[in-house]
Motif scaffolding. Structure first.
Motif, PDB file in Angstrom:
ATOM      1  N   GLU A  58      20.849  -9.235 -27.858  1.00  0.00           N
ATOM      2  CA  GLU A  58      19.427  -8.975 -27.667  1.00  0.00           C
ATOM      3  C   GLU A  58      18.768  -9.074 -29.039  1.00  0.00           C
ATOM      4  OE1 GLU A  58      17.790  -5.502 -25.309  1.00  0.00           O
ATOM      5  OE2 GLU A  58      17.188  -4.985 -27.353  1.00  0.00           O
ATOM      6  N   PRO A  59      17.902 -10.065 -29.262  1.00  0.00           N
ATOM      7  CA  PRO A  59      17.350 -10.286 -30.594  1.00  0.00           C
ATOM      8  C   PRO A  59      16.564  -9.089 -31.122  1.00  0.00           C
ATOM      9  CG  PRO A  59      16.905 -12.154 -29.164  1.00  0.00           C
ATOM     10  CD  PRO A  59      17.416 -11.061 -28.282  1.00  0.00           C
ATOM     11  N   GLY A  60      16.765  -8.787 -32.392  1.00  0.00           N
ATOM     12  CA  GLY A  60      16.031  -7.726 -33.064  1.00  0.00           C
ATOM     13  C   GLY A  60      14.922  -8.293 -33.936  1.00  0.00           C
ATOM     14  N   PRO A  61      14.307  -7.454 -34.750  1.00  0.00           N
ATOM     15  CA  PRO A  61      13.145  -7.879 -35.533  1.00  0.00           C
ATOM     16  C   PRO A  61      13.459  -8.834 -36.680  1.00  0.00           C
ATOM     17  CG  PRO A  61      13.775  -5.635 -36.110  1.00  0.00           C
ATOM     18  CD  PRO A  61      14.596  -6.009 -34.923  1.00  0.00           C
ATOM     19  N   HIS A  62      14.741  -9.007 -37.006  1.00  0.00           N
ATOM     20  CA  HIS A  62      15.096  -9.879 -38.133  1.00  0.00           C
ATOM     21  C   HIS A  62      15.798 -11.155 -37.689  1.00  0.00           C
ATOM     22  CE1 HIS A  62      13.845  -6.746 -40.845  1.00  0.00           C
ATOM     23  NE2 HIS A  62      14.604  -5.895 -40.193  1.00  0.00           N
ATOM     24  N   HIS A  63      15.784 -11.410 -36.389  1.00  0.00           N
ATOM     25  CA  HIS A  63      16.427 -12.605 -35.853  1.00  0.00           C
ATOM     26  C   HIS A  63      15.387 -13.721 -35.739  1.00  0.00           C
ATOM     27  CE1 HIS A  63      20.139 -13.898 -33.492  1.00  0.00           C
ATOM     28  NE2 HIS A  63      19.407 -14.984 -33.690  1.00  0.00           N
TER      29      HIS A  63
END
Length: 433
Positions: free
Chosen positions: A71-76
């Motif tokens: 699940e992509p986070g804010p730095h992906h």
């Protein structure tokens, strides 16, 4: 380094095998304990969870779901290149700018702390921009009856046929399609090494393994050089490199001075990175009037530091030594080029008595023997440039134990989106030592 930001990265698409932010109901039904968050990026580019799991293509802040999906986070970030994940040229295009800077910072600082070193000041990370790499080593072969030119796949000998590249300067990438068309005329199997370097006069191209048979093939190659404005073409047909085309002598500009460029010589990967490293050396040695530049190559730092300082440039590679010597003479620079293998025959501690400062930029293996002599030399300021934080930290420990202070450390990421990291560091002898 500033702590992680909280802004969300923009997305074009992200495939996570059925479990991602678009399935909130599924996430709510999962026990929290089965979901892990990526805490950092390891040295080889894998994301690492709080439990120590290594997850490929994961960025800090990503959540790893029970089925292994991300699940992509804010730095992906969305990788800009279609070849990413296959091409071995880049490992970190899935990180946004902040995460990429943090990776470079961590690689340098953790290498230091692993040897018990702590810098009094750690500077901001310097990242070279996209499409700034001025040298590249490519491979070419006829795959399935057609030419394939590119970098090797990650962990494989297979080649990725480059149709786009976000690290090479446009002048280098623009030559790949013409080279592919040129090789399409050849019959039989071949496997070639191609080195491309952007010089003051244009692209320097060196090819190993390509054989020209007869006048027709030779003339076709010369036409290719002329039509595409090559600055030089060097061929190794099995008997060593020979220059086939060079309308004008090739140079690279170092510290504002054009210096002859022998084919295959070492050159910093980007002009941007070279300027960042050179600026650090110049700032830290601004008061020095006599400087020893060790492992000097073509004179990358010698030409930056010369005037007002007088510089002794010591280098083992004969072609680079002679180029530095010629460049100093033509540009009237106070540089004395010195041919010496500093691995087998390092300068002795007593040799440094006449120098106010030293700069060294050794290969990846570091400079254990030379640093051992420097440690007892009494020279006041040492600038150590490195392309390998691990060997740098090992060498630096010897300087610290001899009474030097690691006054400043600057991480540099000129190999953008790569796990390859560089740094500039300043060691100052403690007062009274």
């Amino acid at each position: 380094m500033a702590p992680w930001g909280s802004g969300q990265a923009g997305w074009r698409s992200f495939h996570c095998r059925g479990a991602c932010a678009s399935h909130p109901q599924r996430l709510r039904r999962l026990p929290v304990s089965t979901i892990e968050t990526i805490q950092r990026v390891a040295a080889k580019g894998d994301g690492v969870t709080e439990s120590g799991r290594h997850i490929s293509m994961a960025a800090p802040g990503d959540r790893i779901l029970p089925d292994g999906s991300i699940e992509p986070g804010p730095h992906h970030a969305v990788p800009p290149c279609r070849h990413f994940s296959r091409c071995g040229g880049c490992q970190l295009q899935h990180l946004n700018e902040e995460a990429l800077s943090q990776f470079v910072y961590d690689r340098v600082v953790h290498a230091a702390s692993g040897q018990g070193l702590e810098a009094e000041n750690v500077g901001d990370v310097h990242l070279s921009p996209p499409m700034s790499r001025r040298r590249a080593n490519l491979r070419a072969m006829n795959g399935g009856g057609r030419p394939v030119i590119g970098f090797s796949e990650a962990g494989s000998h297979k080649l990725v046929d480059l149709r786009e590249c976000h690290v090479l300067v446009p002048e280098l990438f623009a030559l790949i399609a013409p080279l592919r068309a040129l090789l399409a005329r050849r019959k039989g199997k071949y496997a070639l090494d191609i080195e491309l370097v952007l010089t003051d006069q244009g692209v320097d191209c060196a090819i190993k393994g390509l054989t020209l048979e007869g006048l027709e093939q030779t003339e076709a190659m010369l036409d290719f050089c002329r039509d595409h404005g090559l600055a030089r073409l060097t061929l190794d047909q099995g008997y060593g490199p020979e220059t086939l085309w060079e309308p004008d002598p090739i140079t690279v500009t170092l510290g504002g001075a054009p210096v002859p460029y022998p084919s295959g010589s070492f050159l910093q990967a980007t002009v941007d990175g070279e300027n960042a490293l050179g600026a650090a050396a110049k700032e830290w040695l601004a008061e020095a009037r006599t400087i020893a530049d060790l492992f000097s190559g073509l004179g990358t730092f010698a030409f930056v530091l010369a005037d007002p300082a007088r510089v002794l440039a010591a280098e083992a590679a004969r072609d680079a030594h002679l180029a530095c010597q010629q460049g100093a003479g033509r540009n009237l620079k106070p540089i004395k080029s010195f041919h010496r293998d500093l691995f087998r025959n390092p300068l002795r501690s007593e040799d440094f008595s006449r120098f106010d400062g030293v700069v060294l930029d050794p290969p990846r293996a570091g400079a254990r023997e030379q640093v051992a002599q420097l440690a007892t030399s009494g020279v006041k300021r040492i600038v150590y440039i490195s392309c390998n934080p691990s060997s740098w930290a090992r060498d630096s420990k010897a300087l610290i134990e001899a009474g030097y202070i690691l006054q400043e450390l600057r991480p540099v990421g000129q190999f953008r989106w790569s796990t390859h990291v560089e740094l500039a560091s300043l060691f100052v002898l403690k007062a009274g030592d």
